[in-house]
Design an enzyme around this catalytic site. Structure first.
Site, PDB file in Angstrom:
ATOM      1  N   ASP A  69      38.551 -15.165  -3.467  1.00 51.30           N
ATOM      2  CA  ASP A  69      39.307 -13.908  -3.475  1.00 51.30           C
ATOM      3  C   ASP A  69      40.513 -14.000  -2.537  1.00 51.30           C
ATOM      4  OD1 ASP A  69      37.931 -13.757  -1.097  1.00 51.30           O
ATOM      5  OD2 ASP A  69      36.924 -11.852  -1.514  1.00 51.30           O
ATOM      6  N   SER A  70      40.660 -15.146  -1.850  1.00 53.18           N
ATOM      7  CA  SER A  70      41.902 -15.414  -1.111  1.00 53.18           C
ATOM      8  C   SER A  70      43.096 -15.354  -2.055  1.00 53.18           C
ATOM      9  CB  SER A  70      41.838 -16.791  -0.440  1.00 53.18           C
ATOM     10  OG  SER A  70      41.481 -17.786  -1.381  1.00 53.18           O
ATOM     11  N   ASP A 123      34.183 -16.363  -6.481  1.00 52.94           N
ATOM     12  CA  ASP A 123      33.870 -15.296  -5.529  1.00 52.94           C
ATOM     13  C   ASP A 123      33.517 -13.994  -6.237  1.00 52.94           C
ATOM     14  OD1 ASP A 123      33.867 -15.913  -2.843  1.00 52.94           O
ATOM     15  OD2 ASP A 123      36.037 -15.734  -2.620  1.00 52.94           O
ATOM     16  N   LYS A 163      29.760 -16.779  -5.185  1.00 56.59           N
ATOM     17  CA  LYS A 163      29.725 -16.672  -3.724  1.00 56.59           C
ATOM     18  C   LYS A 163      29.810 -15.209  -3.329  1.00 56.59           C
ATOM     19  CE  LYS A 163      33.307 -18.084  -0.962  1.00 56.59           C
ATOM     20  NZ  LYS A 163      33.688 -16.876  -0.243  1.00 56.59           N
ATOM     21  N   GLU A 219      29.640 -12.492   0.278  1.00 55.55           N
ATOM     22  CA  GLU A 219      29.788 -12.471   1.733  1.00 55.55           C
ATOM     23  C   GLU A 219      28.730 -11.620   2.409  1.00 55.55           C
ATOM     24  OE1 GLU A 219      33.754 -11.330   2.906  1.00 55.55           O
ATOM     25  OE2 GLU A 219      34.692 -12.895   1.687  1.00 55.55           O
ATOM     26  N   GLU A 254      32.573 -19.593   8.047  1.00 52.47           N
ATOM     27  CA  GLU A 254      33.997 -19.436   8.349  1.00 52.47           C
ATOM     28  C   GLU A 254      34.206 -18.997   9.790  1.00 52.47           C
ATOM     29  OE1 GLU A 254      36.194 -17.245   5.412  1.00 52.47           O
ATOM     30  OE2 GLU A 254      38.044 -17.272   6.600  1.00 52.47           O
TER      31      GLU A 254
HETATM   32  O1  KIV Z   1      38.355 -16.651  -0.734  1.00 54.70           O
HETATM   33  C1  KIV Z   1      38.363 -17.786  -0.245  1.00 54.70           C
HETATM   34  O2  KIV Z   1      39.263 -18.591  -0.465  1.00 54.70           O
HETATM   35  C2  KIV Z   1      37.265 -18.151   0.630  1.00 54.70           C
HETATM   36  C3  KIV Z   1      37.431 -19.392   1.445  1.00 54.70           C
HETATM   37  C4  KIV Z   1      38.333 -19.130   2.572  1.00 54.70           C
HETATM   38  C5  KIV Z   1      36.127 -19.948   1.878  1.00 54.70           C
HETATM   39  O3  KIV Z   1      36.286 -17.465   0.707  1.00 54.70           O
END
Ligand code: KIV
Length: 277
Positions: free
Chosen positions: A57-58, A96, A124, A126, A193
């Site tokens: 989600d970056s 994500d 993934k 969080e 992280e």
């Molecule tokens: O969203 C993302 O790119 C991440 C990484 C920084 C691990 O969660």
């Protein structure tokens, strides 16, 4: 050929599976992961031998220009997962679950299924504590899960900014407890992280079977991940200390990515300068 035997990737390396990653972890072979959001880079990263791609989600920050990952919607991740899956041949593909897409168990199951249908092989999510039960239910339904502890950007406002986590003894203990609960619930991989290297080392000693992927967490993890645009020096501004710009001295993108994979494998990245927390 049985209809349940996946075709081998055309002309390339063998497909990376969860078993491949577990075997790498067991042998102490370091895992190289990068974020990826489109098909051109998927092919490039895959060809360069990157083991796992993360549709993170970056993308809200690096592609959409947002100030945080919070505005990213499930459909954004679905779209980019499809793009990455279209050209990825062998790398393990993680997507994500974005903010607000796993508030309830039913929503988490629905969102994760949507990502798996788009081409993800693992989702993934969080945070620790309340997430363990969700992880258990997802894994029970055949959806591999990567947990994410330490700095969890979807909670940036609750955390008071993008800061190192787990420095104090109580916070470190909480993180170790959450990690154990998530592992017990079935998470087979965990992103760590922005935590002190010593804490990642303790976690590894306590949960030796868990595959850990660090970003700003020092050298004691099973592998490393960076945001693609950061490691290609494209992000602008002063990069965080844990980032290495692989374009410097590489000259071209392919060489930069191969150099990242090589340095992760040989434990040259992260160097002490990248993990002095
Ligand atoms: O969203 C993302 O790119 C991440 C990484 C920084 C691990 O969660």
């Amino acid at each position: 050929m049985s209809s349940h035997v996946a075709p081998a990737p055309a002309g390339g390396r063998k497909a990376v599976t969860l078993r491949t990653l577990r075997d790498m972890h067991a042998r102490g072979e370091r895992i190289a992961m990068l974020t990826c959001y489109d098909s051109t880079f998927a092919q490039l990263l895959d060809d360069a031998g990157v083991d796992a791609l993360l549709v993170g989600d970056s993308l809200g920050m690096v592609l959409q220009g947002r100030a945080s990952t919070l505005p990213v919607k499930l459909e954004d991740i679905v779209y980019h997962t499809r793009c990455v899956a279209a050209r990825n041949r062998a790398a393990w593909l993680v997507a994500d679950l974005p903010f607000g897409s796993y508030q309830t168990l039913d929503q988490a199951l629905g969102s994760a299924s949507t990502l798996m249908r788009a081409g993800a092989q693992m989702v993934k999510l969080e945070g620790g504590g309340w997430t363990a039960d969700f992880v258990h239910k997802l894994v029970e339904r055949g959806i591999p899960v990567c947990a994410h502890l330490g700095l969890t950007p979807q909670s940036v406002h609750a955390l008071g900014g993008y800061r190192v986590q787990g420095r104090e003894a109580a916070a470190a203990e909480t993180l170790l407890r959450h990690a154990a609960e998530l592992h017990e619930a079935g998470a087979s991989m965990m992103v760590l992280e922005l935590i002190p290297s010593a804490l990642a080392e303790r976690l590894r000693a306590r949960l030796p079977e868990l595959i850990t992927i660090g970003i700003g967490a020092g050298p004691h993890t099973s592998g490393q991940v960076l945001v693609l645009h950061d490691m290609l020096g494209l992000a602008g501004g002063k990069p965080p200390r844990f980032v290495k710009d692989y374009m410097q001295g590489s000259g071209d993108v392919r060489t930069a990515i191969r150099s990242y994979v090589g340095e992760v494998r040989e434990a040259k990245f992260p160097a002490p300068v990248h993990c002095d927390y």
